[in-house]
Scaffold this active site. Structure first.
Site, PDB file in Angstrom:
ATOM      1  N   GLY A  72       0.778  -1.243   0.000  1.00 58.13           N
ATOM      2  CA  GLY A  72       0.000   0.000   0.000  1.00 58.13           C
ATOM      3  C   GLY A  72       0.808   1.291   0.000  1.00 58.13           C
ATOM      4  O   GLY A  72       0.220   2.372  -0.132  1.00 58.13           O
ATOM      5  N   GLY A 117       2.968   2.501  -2.260  1.00 63.65           N
ATOM      6  CA  GLY A 117       2.862   3.150  -3.568  1.00 63.65           C
ATOM      7  C   GLY A 117       1.503   3.820  -3.720  1.00 63.65           C
ATOM      8  O   GLY A 117       1.404   4.936  -4.238  1.00 63.65           O
ATOM      9  N   GLU A 142       5.332   6.759 -18.696  1.00 65.38           N
ATOM     10  CA  GLU A 142       5.804   5.674 -19.550  1.00 65.38           C
ATOM     11  C   GLU A 142       6.344   4.577 -18.664  1.00 65.38           C
ATOM     12  O   GLU A 142       6.975   4.858 -17.639  1.00 65.38           O
ATOM     13  CB  GLU A 142       6.931   6.166 -20.458  1.00 65.38           C
ATOM     14  CG  GLU A 142       6.489   6.397 -21.863  1.00 65.38           C
ATOM     15  CD  GLU A 142       6.498   7.860 -22.200  1.00 65.38           C
ATOM     16  OE1 GLU A 142       7.308   8.580 -21.601  1.00 65.38           O
ATOM     17  OE2 GLU A 142       5.672   8.271 -23.042  1.00 65.38           O
ATOM     18  N   TYR A 165      -0.450   0.726 -11.753  1.00 62.55           N
ATOM     19  CA  TYR A 165      -1.024   1.948 -12.311  1.00 62.55           C
ATOM     20  C   TYR A 165      -2.500   1.728 -12.674  1.00 62.55           C
ATOM     21  O   TYR A 165      -3.327   2.610 -12.461  1.00 62.55           O
ATOM     22  CB  TYR A 165      -0.239   2.389 -13.554  1.00 62.55           C
ATOM     23  CG  TYR A 165       1.186   2.823 -13.272  1.00 62.55           C
ATOM     24  CD1 TYR A 165       1.471   3.765 -12.278  1.00 62.55           C
ATOM     25  CD2 TYR A 165       2.255   2.317 -14.004  1.00 62.55           C
ATOM     26  CE1 TYR A 165       2.776   4.167 -12.022  1.00 62.55           C
ATOM     27  CE2 TYR A 165       3.564   2.724 -13.755  1.00 62.55           C
ATOM     28  CZ  TYR A 165       3.815   3.639 -12.763  1.00 62.55           C
ATOM     29  OH  TYR A 165       5.107   4.054 -12.515  1.00 62.55           O
TER      30      TYR A 165
HETATM   31  C1  COA Z   1       5.226  -0.280  -8.622  1.00 59.75           C
HETATM   32  C2  COA Z   1       5.372   0.055  -7.123  1.00 59.75           C
HETATM   33  C3  COA Z   1       5.842   1.500  -6.983  1.00 59.75           C
HETATM   34  C4  COA Z   1       3.998  -0.074  -6.479  1.00 59.75           C
HETATM   35  O1  COA Z   1       4.106   0.235  -5.097  1.00 59.75           O
HETATM   36  P1  COA Z   1       3.498  -0.775  -4.015  1.00 59.75           P
HETATM   37  O2  COA Z   1       3.629  -0.130  -2.704  1.00 59.75           O
HETATM   38  O3  COA Z   1       4.109  -2.098  -4.245  1.00 59.75           O
HETATM   39  O4  COA Z   1       1.967  -0.796  -4.520  1.00 59.75           O
HETATM   40  P2  COA Z   1       0.604  -0.960  -3.677  1.00 59.75           P
HETATM   41  O5  COA Z   1       0.846  -1.902  -2.570  1.00 59.75           O
HETATM   42  O6  COA Z   1       0.062   0.388  -3.363  1.00 59.75           O
HETATM   43  O7  COA Z   1      -0.334  -1.559  -4.801  1.00 59.75           O
HETATM   44  C5  COA Z   1      -0.278  -2.902  -5.030  1.00 59.75           C
HETATM   45  C6  COA Z   1      -0.736  -3.196  -6.442  1.00 59.75           C
HETATM   46  O8  COA Z   1       0.335  -2.955  -7.352  1.00 59.75           O
HETATM   47  C7  COA Z   1       0.518  -4.115  -8.203  1.00 59.75           C
HETATM   48  N1  COA Z   1       1.744  -4.792  -7.727  1.00 59.75           N
HETATM   49  C8  COA Z   1       2.742  -4.196  -6.992  1.00 59.75           C
HETATM   50  N2  COA Z   1       3.727  -5.071  -6.765  1.00 59.75           N
HETATM   51  C9  COA Z   1       3.377  -6.222  -7.330  1.00 59.75           C
HETATM   52  C10 COA Z   1       3.988  -7.497  -7.421  1.00 59.75           C
HETATM   53  N3  COA Z   1       5.190  -7.755  -6.881  1.00 59.75           N
HETATM   54  N4  COA Z   1       3.344  -8.465  -8.077  1.00 59.75           N
HETATM   55  C11 COA Z   1       2.165  -8.223  -8.649  1.00 59.75           C
HETATM   56  N5  COA Z   1       1.506  -7.027  -8.577  1.00 59.75           N
HETATM   57  C12 COA Z   1       2.111  -6.051  -7.941  1.00 59.75           C
HETATM   58  C13 COA Z   1      -0.725  -4.949  -7.989  1.00 59.75           C
HETATM   59  O9  COA Z   1      -1.734  -4.431  -8.844  1.00 59.75           O
HETATM   60  C14 COA Z   1      -1.082  -4.659  -6.550  1.00 59.75           C
HETATM   61  O10 COA Z   1      -2.439  -4.792  -6.259  1.00 59.75           O
HETATM   62  P3  COA Z   1      -2.952  -6.189  -5.576  1.00 59.75           P
HETATM   63  O11 COA Z   1      -2.042  -6.443  -4.429  1.00 59.75           O
HETATM   64  O12 COA Z   1      -4.359  -5.837  -5.187  1.00 59.75           O
HETATM   65  O13 COA Z   1      -2.835  -7.199  -6.657  1.00 59.75           O
HETATM   66  C15 COA Z   1       6.361  -0.892  -6.393  1.00 59.75           C
HETATM   67  O14 COA Z   1       5.898  -2.205  -6.514  1.00 59.75           O
HETATM   68  C16 COA Z   1       7.790  -0.796  -6.899  1.00 59.75           C
HETATM   69  O15 COA Z   1       8.586  -0.027  -6.350  1.00 59.75           O
HETATM   70  N6  COA Z   1       8.119  -1.582  -7.938  1.00 59.75           N
HETATM   71  C17 COA Z   1       9.493  -1.568  -8.468  1.00 59.75           C
HETATM   72  C18 COA Z   1       9.803  -0.240  -9.147  1.00 59.75           C
HETATM   73  C19 COA Z   1       8.911   0.026 -10.347  1.00 59.75           C
HETATM   74  O16 COA Z   1       8.659  -0.846 -11.159  1.00 59.75           O
HETATM   75  N7  COA Z   1       8.439   1.308 -10.468  1.00 59.75           N
HETATM   76  C20 COA Z   1       7.585   1.714 -11.559  1.00 59.75           C
HETATM   77  C21 COA Z   1       8.330   2.100 -12.778  1.00 59.75           C
HETATM   78  S1  COA Z   1       9.245   3.632 -12.538  1.00 59.75           S
END
Ligand code: COA
Length: 168
Positions: A94, A96, A118, A130
């Site tokens: 949560g 993100g 992008e 997203y």
């Molecule tokens: C993308 C990112 C910023 C999201 O932040 P987060 O704190 O993980 O996201 P949230 O917990 O608010 O949201 C979770 C949702 O994101 C998606 N998600 C995030 N991580 C995931 C994973 N490891 N596997 C699958 N879905 C994922 C899913 O839709 C998930 O929803 P769900 O749990 O209901 O399926 C984080 O996962 C991250 O830092 N990823 C690596 C960096 C990146 O790819 N950044 C984006 C490009 S710049």
């Protein structure tokens, strides 16, 4: 702004230039195209930029995002989201979502129409993230990324139109 998060409070605030080294470390840990600390620092100093950090109650940075307000192709202004990263151990809990929610509140106040970004076509976790927060796929830019070469998916989020106030 403070948010309830499990047993602890997470606060989303503007990042300071002092945070720039930590932002780069988190970007590297999260495996995104990390900017240099100097680039983060410069971005934080820009008037048209929004760099937010999510912090635990003990002051530890858990994640961050970088966005900028840009002129819209139509009227008014849009925003572009350049970076978002959460520490790997805390992903999918949560953080993100808190960052995006805070960004949207700020952009709404600034009367931004749309947010654009992008993302690498293979980054399905980010694309799902997203989509979960309201972005939709708009187009594909062929071979947009290098190291490795890859298509970019362009995604957009449109704020609902604000009601027009008519004078009586
Ligand atoms: C993308 C990112 C910023 C999201 O932040 P987060 O704190 O993980 O996201 P949230 O917990 O608010 O949201 C979770 C949702 O994101 C998606 N998600 C995030 N991580 C995931 C994973 N490891 N596997 C699958 N879905 C994922 C899913 O839709 C998930 O929803 P769900 O749990 O209901 O399926 C984080 O996962 C991250 O830092 N990823 C690596 C960096 C990146 O790819 N950044 C984006 C490009 S710049």
């Amino acid at each position: 702004m403070p948010y309830e998060f499990g047993n602890s409070n997470i606060k989303v605030t503007n990042a300071d230039t002092d945070d720039s080294v930590r932002l780069r470390e988190i970007a590297l840990e999260a495996n995104i195209d990390a900017w240099t600390a100097a680039d983060y620092s410069e971005e934080i100093g820009r008037i048209d930029s929004i760099v937010l950090k999510a912090e635990s109650s003990n002051g530890e940075i858990l994640g961050f995002l970088v966005a900028r307000i840009v002129p819209s192709n139509s009227a008014g202004q849009d925003a572009e989201l350049y970076n978002i990263a959460v520490r790997p151990a805390l992903q999918r809990s949560g953080v993100g979502g808190l960052l995006i929610a805070d960004l949207f509140q700020r952009l709404r106040i600034d009367e931004v129409n749309c947010v654009w970004l992008e993302v690498r076509a293979s980054n399905s976790n980010a694309i799902n993230f997203y989509s979960k927060y309201g972005f939709t796929n708009v187009s594909v830019r062929r071979n947009f990324y290098s190291d490795p070469t890859e298509d970019a998916v362009t995604m957009g989020f449109a704020f609902p139109a604000l009601p027009t106030v008519t004078e009586m």
